[in-house]
Design a protein around this motif. Structure first.
Motif, PDB file in Angstrom:
ATOM      1  N   LEU A 139       0.670  -0.874  -0.093  1.00 30.24           N
ATOM      2  CA  LEU A 139      -0.094  -0.047  -0.096  1.00 30.24           C
ATOM      3  C   LEU A 139       0.853   1.264  -0.187  1.00 30.24           C
ATOM      4  O   LEU A 139       0.326   2.336   0.037  1.00 30.24           O
ATOM      5  CB  LEU A 139      -0.815   0.121   1.145  1.00 30.24           C
ATOM      6  N   ALA A 172       3.221  -1.257   4.589  1.00 32.35           N
ATOM      7  CA  ALA A 172       1.576  -1.475   4.840  1.00 32.35           C
ATOM      8  C   ALA A 172       1.186  -2.385   3.475  1.00 32.35           C
ATOM      9  O   ALA A 172       1.815  -2.224   2.463  1.00 32.35           O
ATOM     10  CB  ALA A 172       0.759  -0.325   4.813  1.00 32.35           C
ATOM     11  N   HIS A 177      -2.256  -4.851   1.423  1.00 25.64           N
ATOM     12  CA  HIS A 177      -3.470  -5.279   1.474  1.00 25.64           C
ATOM     13  C   HIS A 177      -3.232  -6.884   1.078  1.00 25.64           C
ATOM     14  O   HIS A 177      -2.833  -7.035   0.095  1.00 25.64           O
ATOM     15  CB  HIS A 177      -4.306  -4.553   0.494  1.00 25.64           C
ATOM     16  N   SER A 211     -10.398 -10.668   3.025  1.00 28.60           N
ATOM     17  CA  SER A 211      -9.165  -9.617   2.960  1.00 28.60           C
ATOM     18  C   SER A 211      -9.269  -8.838   4.328  1.00 28.60           C
ATOM     19  O   SER A 211      -9.943  -8.791   5.071  1.00 28.60           O
ATOM     20  CB  SER A 211      -9.700  -8.627   1.884  1.00 28.60           C
ATOM     21  N   ASN A 255      -5.841  -5.554   6.060  1.00 31.47           N
ATOM     22  CA  ASN A 255      -4.815  -4.893   5.895  1.00 31.47           C
ATOM     23  C   ASN A 255      -3.847  -5.070   6.856  1.00 31.47           C
ATOM     24  O   ASN A 255      -4.307  -5.329   8.024  1.00 31.47           O
ATOM     25  CB  ASN A 255      -5.047  -3.311   5.900  1.00 31.47           C
ATOM     26  N   HIS A 258      -0.595  -2.984   8.735  1.00 32.89           N
ATOM     27  CA  HIS A 258       0.183  -1.918   9.000  1.00 32.89           C
ATOM     28  C   HIS A 258       1.161  -1.707   9.938  1.00 32.89           C
ATOM     29  O   HIS A 258       1.224  -2.804  10.857  1.00 32.89           O
ATOM     30  CB  HIS A 258      -0.768  -0.732   9.551  1.00 32.89           C
ATOM     31  N   GLN A 281      -5.938  -5.112  10.431  1.00 36.11           N
ATOM     32  CA  GLN A 281      -7.241  -4.362  10.193  1.00 36.11           C
ATOM     33  C   GLN A 281      -8.267  -5.270   9.057  1.00 36.11           C
ATOM     34  O   GLN A 281      -7.802  -5.306   7.961  1.00 36.11           O
ATOM     35  CB  GLN A 281      -7.322  -3.004   9.666  1.00 36.11           C
ATOM     36  N   GLU A 332     -11.949  -6.777   7.298  1.00 37.22           N
ATOM     37  CA  GLU A 332     -13.217  -6.612   6.679  1.00 37.22           C
ATOM     38  C   GLU A 332     -13.965  -6.939   7.742  1.00 37.22           C
ATOM     39  O   GLU A 332     -13.859  -8.151   8.399  1.00 37.22           O
ATOM     40  CB  GLU A 332     -13.261  -6.941   5.340  1.00 37.22           C
TER      41      GLU A 332
END
Length: 381
Positions: free
Chosen positions: A11, A17, A19, A30, A32, A34, A53, A55
């Motif tokens: 990202l 970071a 995805h 999915s 993420n 960081h 993080q 979904e």
């Protein structure tokens, strides 16, 4: 774990970071990542401080497992490795959910109505899906008894299974319209029928030195009692007629136990049905059955004279222990003034270590470690 078909996209240009999206059992997920360490720090790279993080769909599935994910993060050294960990955790969660099938609402409505009628205070355990229940029943003298009831999905049309701490299995009488109240009523009736049995067994456990079982349940009718003088007596009590002469067997040297056998035969007329079993045994054996405190540690009625233990695992004897059983001292020195007991395996090892031991076929001939009296044991033990 499923084949790795995940995709990891950076990202930012620093590659700190990402995805991640992947498929599992035909569904797409999915998340993420960081605060991933920069590649320049790869030598000491760890995802311990990374933040995940998810979904909404994935977040719902992982609810309650956040600590597991954090642990796997701290143990992973790169993003690809962590993705595999995520898929492994998710696969286990999905599999566990598939195996958890709730029964119809009518089942739970009926069950909870029956429990309300009986009283929740009588339940000591209830399973996750409420098909396994454990009840507490107190008898007329205050003994607590445990009764487990396993309900079938078709309850009450299908007969439940019952296990209880009874010396004889309960044959459940079941009919259309029967329920938990009828189960407990039959259990209480069975418990009442064994009151004298438990009185007899508790008298033995309280007054005698019980060698085995070590922690008897109320369902066990067997006891092995130390008599002193390197002798012991095993009895199996009739649960329905506990004051009659039980099945019995003496353990010890022949010189020690032969007189005891003769006393039982000669003194059977002394057996009184209005006396407790232990009192009757003392009467026909013409001795006071000692407690552990009376015998003391100097008597070897229980322990092997070589390893100084009572139980040894059968793995020591046979090299395997598939049933978790144990071997007890079963060899006795026939010298009346000695009478020490030994595990057969211990005696074999002892005699093998001596140059004076002779062997004929599969039997070892040697001398007692305590009194040098001749003793023999099979080498195949």
């Amino acid at each position: 774990m499923s084949e790795d078909d995940s995709t990891v996209l950076p990202l930012n240009v620093d590659f700190t970071a990402f995805h991640v999206f992947f498929s599992l059992q035909g569904k797409e997920y999915s998340f993420n990542l960081h605060n991933v360490p920069s590649p320049k720090d790869a030598g000491t790279m760890s995802l311990r401080d990374a933040k995940m993080q998810c979904e909404p769909q994935l977040q719902a599935l992982f609810r309650g497992f956040e600590h597991v994910l954090q642990q796997r993060l701290s143990q992973s050294t790169d993003v690809a490795a962590f993705v595999l960990e995520v898929k492994d955790i998710l696969e286990r969660i999905i599999r566990a959910q598939a195996n958890c099938v709730l029964l119809p609402d009518s089942f739970y409505s009926l069950l909870f109505s029956e429990i309300e009628d009986i009283g929740w205070e009588h339940i000591s355990f209830i399973g996750d899906d409420a098909t396994a229940l454990q009840f507490r029943i107190f008898d007329i003298v205050g003994r607590e008894h445990s009764v487990r009831v396993d309900l079938q999905p078709g309850y009450p049309d299908k007969v439940p299974t019952i296990s209880a701490d009874l010396p004889k299995a309960l044959e459940l009488n079941w009919w259309s319209g029967a329920g938990l109240k009828h189960i407990l009523s039959q259990c209480r009736k069975a418990i009442d029928s064994f009151q004298d049995f438990w009185t007899v067994m508790e008298d033995i456990d309280r007054k005698a030195w019980v060698l085995e079982p070590v922690h008897p349940s109320r369902a066990i009718s067997f006891r092995r009692i130390a008599l002193g003088g390197h002798c012991s007596l095993s009895i199996t009590v009739d649960a329905l007629s506990p004051r009659t002469l039980p099945e019995y067997r003496f353990f010890g040297s022949e010189n020690s136990v032969a007189p005891l056998r003769m006393r039982v035969i000669n003194n059977l007329n002394r057996w009184k049905m209005d006396m407790l079993l232990l009192e009757n045994l003392e009467s026909v054996l013409e001795l006071v059955i000692p407690s552990r405190q009376d015998i003391g540690n100097e008597d070897s009625s229980a322990d092997c004279g070589i390893c100084y233990a009572y139980f040894i695992p059968n793995a020591y004897v046979t090299g395997s222990d598939p049933c978790g059983e144990a071997s007890r001292p079963d060899r006795v020195c026939e010298n009346l003034n000695c009478g020490r007991t030994f595990h057969g395996a211990c005696l074999v090892e002892w005699l093998r270590s001596l140059t004076t031991t002779r062997q004929s076929f599969d039997v070892l001939f040697g001398h007692c470690p305590y009194c040098s009296h001749p003793i023999a044991v099979k080498n195949s033990i």
